[in-house]
Design a protein around this motif. Structure first.
Motif, PDB file in Angstrom:
ATOM      1  N   ASN A 193       0.769  -0.988   0.089  1.00  0.00           N
ATOM      2  CA  ASN A 193      -0.270  -0.494  -0.112  1.00  0.00           C
ATOM      3  C   ASN A 193       1.061   1.347  -0.166  1.00  0.00           C
ATOM      4  O   ASN A 193       1.068   2.376   0.762  1.00  0.00           O
ATOM      5  CB  ASN A 193      -0.893   0.510   1.306  1.00  0.00           C
ATOM      6  N   ASN A 194       1.818   1.557  -0.756  1.00  0.00           N
ATOM      7  CA  ASN A 194       2.668   2.441  -1.477  1.00  0.00           C
ATOM      8  C   ASN A 194       4.069   2.685   0.326  1.00  0.00           C
ATOM      9  O   ASN A 194       4.650   3.438   0.291  1.00  0.00           O
ATOM     10  CB  ASN A 194       1.971   3.651  -1.577  1.00  0.00           C
ATOM     11  N   GLU A 195       3.979   1.534   1.029  1.00  0.00           N
ATOM     12  CA  GLU A 195       4.863   2.000   2.022  1.00  0.00           C
ATOM     13  C   GLU A 195       6.459   0.649   1.773  1.00  0.00           C
ATOM     14  O   GLU A 195       5.227  -0.159   1.799  1.00  0.00           O
ATOM     15  CB  GLU A 195       3.904   1.471   3.276  1.00  0.00           C
ATOM     16  N   PRO A 196       6.940   1.668   1.625  1.00  0.00           N
ATOM     17  CA  PRO A 196       8.347   0.782   1.493  1.00  0.00           C
ATOM     18  C   PRO A 196       8.640  -0.457   2.654  1.00  0.00           C
ATOM     19  O   PRO A 196       8.520  -0.432   3.291  1.00  0.00           O
ATOM     20  CB  PRO A 196       9.388   1.540   1.841  1.00  0.00           C
ATOM     21  N   CYS A 197       8.621  -1.873   1.444  1.00  0.00           N
ATOM     22  CA  CYS A 197       8.378  -2.814   2.754  1.00  0.00           C
ATOM     23  C   CYS A 197      10.548  -3.347   2.828  1.00  0.00           C
ATOM     24  O   CYS A 197      11.077  -4.224   1.954  1.00  0.00           O
ATOM     25  CB  CYS A 197       8.118  -3.627   1.517  1.00  0.00           C
ATOM     26  N   GLY A 198      11.180  -2.509   3.345  1.00  0.00           N
ATOM     27  CA  GLY A 198      12.368  -2.642   3.281  1.00  0.00           C
ATOM     28  C   GLY A 198      13.723  -1.822   2.490  1.00  0.00           C
ATOM     29  O   GLY A 198      13.223  -1.236   1.503  1.00  0.00           O
ATOM     30  N   ILE A 199      14.047  -2.407   2.624  1.00  0.00           N
ATOM     31  CA  ILE A 199      15.363  -2.462   1.329  1.00  0.00           C
ATOM     32  C   ILE A 199      15.258  -3.519   0.009  1.00  0.00           C
ATOM     33  O   ILE A 199      14.779  -4.000  -0.139  1.00  0.00           O
ATOM     34  CB  ILE A 199      16.810  -2.276   1.737  1.00  0.00           C
ATOM     35  N   PRO A 200      15.455  -3.217  -1.385  1.00  0.00           N
ATOM     36  CA  PRO A 200      15.049  -3.523  -2.450  1.00  0.00           C
ATOM     37  C   PRO A 200      15.884  -4.923  -2.431  1.00  0.00           C
ATOM     38  O   PRO A 200      16.443  -5.125  -1.973  1.00  0.00           O
ATOM     39  CB  PRO A 200      15.666  -2.857  -3.525  1.00  0.00           C
ATOM     40  N   VAL A 201      15.303  -5.745  -3.412  1.00  0.00           N
ATOM     41  CA  VAL A 201      15.017  -7.505  -2.353  1.00  0.00           C
ATOM     42  C   VAL A 201      16.544  -7.334  -4.245  1.00  0.00           C
ATOM     43  O   VAL A 201      15.564  -7.710  -5.023  1.00  0.00           O
ATOM     44  CB  VAL A 201      14.035  -8.676  -3.410  1.00  0.00           C
ATOM     45  N   ASP A 202      17.761  -8.396  -3.444  1.00  0.00           N
ATOM     46  CA  ASP A 202      18.492  -8.194  -5.139  1.00  0.00           C
ATOM     47  C   ASP A 202      18.348  -9.729  -5.405  1.00  0.00           C
ATOM     48  O   ASP A 202      18.193 -11.089  -5.126  1.00  0.00           O
ATOM     49  CB  ASP A 202      19.819  -8.656  -4.339  1.00  0.00           C
ATOM     50  N   LEU A 203      17.101  -9.834  -6.392  1.00  0.00           N
ATOM     51  CA  LEU A 203      16.844 -10.886  -7.129  1.00  0.00           C
ATOM     52  C   LEU A 203      17.868 -12.305  -7.834  1.00  0.00           C
ATOM     53  O   LEU A 203      17.928 -12.901  -8.185  1.00  0.00           O
ATOM     54  CB  LEU A 203      15.228 -11.014  -8.027  1.00  0.00           C
ATOM     55  N   ARG A 204      19.246 -11.047  -8.090  1.00  0.00           N
ATOM     56  CA  ARG A 204      20.308 -12.150  -8.588  1.00  0.00           C
ATOM     57  C   ARG A 204      21.058 -12.942  -7.494  1.00  0.00           C
ATOM     58  O   ARG A 204      22.232 -13.650  -8.007  1.00  0.00           O
ATOM     59  CB  ARG A 204      21.344 -11.060  -9.756  1.00  0.00           C
ATOM     60  N   VAL A 205      20.900 -12.448  -6.723  1.00  0.00           N
ATOM     61  CA  VAL A 205      21.887 -13.894  -5.257  1.00  0.00           C
ATOM     62  C   VAL A 205      21.355 -15.176  -4.780  1.00  0.00           C
ATOM     63  O   VAL A 205      20.308 -14.640  -4.818  1.00  0.00           O
ATOM     64  CB  VAL A 205      21.920 -12.382  -3.885  1.00  0.00           C
TER      65      VAL A 205
END
Length: 659
Positions: free
Chosen positions: A541-553
């Motif tokens: 709902n437009n509130e960030p869920c922590g830091i971005p998720v690096d899907l490459r790791v």
């Protein structure tokens, strides 16, 4: 080793295996002209096309040949491709000519000839009886309608199995393999229907009470849409808005793979209804519509006590008990009997049923409500809780198979209805017990459009069904280069239900989360990691869920902490807790890649990311926004599934299971 490759219609390139989902083996179904792969009881028409096979049987299929020759489709059946043909006998067509008054094939109007021909041909695949067993075929016929197999027994012939098509046409000969597909000979025409779903239900004499309630609540009017007239399919064959246009994605080696992708030519609105025959209501003392109103009031006043007595006089009000009762029986997407929980091949080869039943969850047309579907050995159930046929605490309501549902053709032009063996309701037990569980939902179910175009559920070849950005219900897609496509089910993919929603480009997408009972939940993302995946910022709902998720790791990276399981359960539990401290979990141990010995839990690239923990109110909608933060249009995200896990599960003293 696979010696021959199935023919593929209109594929412009031979497609390599795609991305890290691959394993060593692949299973291809519906291959033709391969005696090694065809069961011994198949009749193989040696070096004959479907058209040549029909001509070789002119003595009993001559009328069908003459009908086809009045259309372009007889010539089509002489060409390279992969077809399934249902050929009615001369006797079947003679009955049709007498009934309609046409008298002769030459007198059938041209438009009717075309419709009849297209009803009896599937253009995109050859399907043998052993591929499906019972239920809808994975591909639609040329009229964009489902073809459904059901079973019967021949009591005069040692109770041998008989196959029926759409309940009425019996296969008198089947699985005749030809060089470009398969031919089944039927004793009756497969009749196309123009009935919309409410009309099909009203025409069924066993469903009078449910049909009355459907009309009284006005919900029948909500089931009458069929075709989106605003949808435009691109006419430029070189554009992305064309059929069979390739979409470029990168592989782990840095090369490029071209996965065949197509855009549906039409956008359909389709529906599914679950219906109780009158006999089921009678078992519960319900004989009139007033009796059904009273039953609905008893159930839904308990489920929604804040609304009790407020809306009883207006059955079209969405908070009225009868309205809630009826709308909980409806879904705004089409689900055939064998398509609720993946294909037959996946259920038999990938689910580890000793630890968990195959299951899926779907939103209903009763606002903010959910159904739980389970598929133990005894059949398909709604709102069941337990394991297998004996270890359950709530039995649920059984969905009857086509063979268990009598002679009525349950398919309408814009949907299908399924018979139930008991009364379906969103009771306090369903809300507080059945749905008090880890709710894992495959990404390919998160929009009706993923299902209404037959994108979800295609099995056996690498294919993407693409979606125009403004025509995905419950989704908002931003970014000119953004592409959203549903990948077909391929058993060798290392992903839950062997598919994914593939999102590529510089995308910013938002989708509606399925509704759940009120409570505190962990919201988790299931995905496969790989080098080309990108980095995504998630928002609730437009509130960030922590830091971005690096899907490459990958999992073994210290930021995740994945450690391979050992024989000591306590050590595995300790390692799982360490991963949770990093915000990650392994995949489930209840599902595996087709042919694999170990479940997805054993793969360090199959991961779950805990995005956020928060209270969800069952009277509100919630949205998950997903934004690619790398300025690289070649990156993409293989979106596997979403989990909504209540605190009663993830915070229980016994700990959450690994299933």
């Amino acid at each position: 080793m696979i010696n021959k490759i199935c023919h593929r219609l209109k594929w412009r390139t031979i497609i390599p295996l795609l991305l890290c989902h691959l394993s060593i083996s692949a299973t291809l179904v519906g291959c033709v002209d391969n005696n090694d792969d065809v069961p011994e009881n198949y009749y193989t028409a040696n070096k004959m096309t479907a058209a040549e096979f029909l001509q070789s049987n002119d003595g009993r299929l001559g009328d069908f040949i003459r009908l086809l020759k009045r259309t372009p489709y007889f010539s089509l059946l002489s060409t390279y491709g992969e077809f399934t043909v249902f050929a009615p006998t001369d006797e079947a067509l003679e009955r049709y000519l007498r009934t309609t008054g046409y008298g002769a094939i030459a007198n059938i109007p041209q438009a009717v000839c075309d419709t009849l021909a297209r009803t009896h041909i599937i253009k995109k695949g050859s399907f043998f009886t052993t591929d499906i067993g019972e239920g809808a075929l994975p591909e639609l016929n040329m009229l964009d309608a489902y073809v459904v197999f059901s079973l019967g027994t021949d009591t005069a012939n040692n109770n041998s199995v008989q196959y029926y098509v759409n309940k009425t046409a019996r296969m008198v000969e089947y699985d005749d393999s030809v060089t470009n597909g398969v031919v089944h000979i039927v004793n009756s025409l497969i009749q196309p229907t123009s009935d919309l779903l409410p009309d099909a239900i009203a025409a069924d004499s066993t469903l009078t009470l449910f049909s009355q309630a459907l009309q009284l609540t006005g919900m029948a009017d909500s089931l009458k849409n069929y075709l989106d007239e605003t949808y435009v399919w691109g006419s430029d064959k070189n554009s992305l808005d064309s059929l069979y246009n390739g979409v470029m994605v990168r592989c782990t080696s840095g090369g490029r793979l071209l996965t065949d992708s197509y855009w549906p030519e039409k956008r359909y609105f389709k529906y599914t209804a679950f219906v109780e025959p009158d006999s089921v209501y009678h078992r519960h003392g319900i004989y009139t519509i007033e009796d059904l109103k009273a039953h609905a009031k008893e159930v839904y006043d308990a489920t929604y006590p804040e609304d009790a007595g407020l809306y009883d006089d207006d059955p079209k009000e969405r908070r009225n008990p009868l309205n809630r009762f009826v709308s909980y029986h409806l879904m705004n997407r089409i689900c055939q009997y064998n398509n609720f929980i993946g294909s037959k091949q996946l259920r038999e080869g990938c689910w580890i049923m000793s630890v968990a039943d195959p299951e899926e969850y779907y939103e209903t047309m009763c606002p903010h409500t959910l159904m739980r579907f389970c598929d133990p050995p005894s059949g398909l159930y709604i709102n069941r809780k337990g394991l297998g046929d004996k270890r359950y605490t709530v039995r649920g309501v059984k969905v009857l198979s086509p063979s268990e549902s009598g002679a009525s053709n349950q398919n309408a032009q814009n949907g299908v209805y399924h018979y139930l063996d008991d009364i379906l309701e969103y009771s306090t037990q369903v809300r507080e017990e059945v749905l008090n569980c880890r709710i894992r939902i495959d990404a390919t179910t998160l929009s009706p459009d993923f299902m209404n175009c037959n994108g979800r559920g295609l099995y056996g070849e690498d294919k993407l069904t693409g979606f125009r950005n403004n025509y995905i219900a419950d989704w908002v897609v931003r970014g000119k280069s953004a592409y959203v496509g549903v990948h077909s089910d391929v058993g060798y993919w290392n992903s839950y239900q062997a598919n994914a929603v593939c999102i590529s480009g510089i995308f910013d997408v938002t989708f509606k989360l399925p509704p759940v009972p009120s409570g505190t939940y962990e919201i988790r993302l299931g995905y496969t990691a790989n080098e080309e995946r990108g980095v995504v910022q998630f928002y609730m709902n437009n509130e960030p869920c922590g830091i971005p998720v690096d899907l490459r790791v990958y999992g073994p990276d210290p930021s995740i902490g994945w450690v391979e399981d050992v024989d000591d359960p306590d050590e595995n539990t300790t390692n799982d807790k360490a991963m949770r401290n990093h915000g990650y979990m392994k995949a489930m141990d209840s599902y595996r890649t087709e042919g694999a010995e170990k479940p997805l839990r054993a793969n360090n690239w199959n991961l779950r990311r805990i995005l956020t923990t928060q209270y969800l109110d069952d009277h509100q909608d919630y949205y998950l926004r997903c934004r690619q933060v790398l300025e690289n249009p070649e990156c993409y995200w293989s979106f596997d599934y979403i989990e909504l896990c209540p605190k009663s599960v993830y915070g229980s003293p016994e700990g959450e299971d690994t299933h």
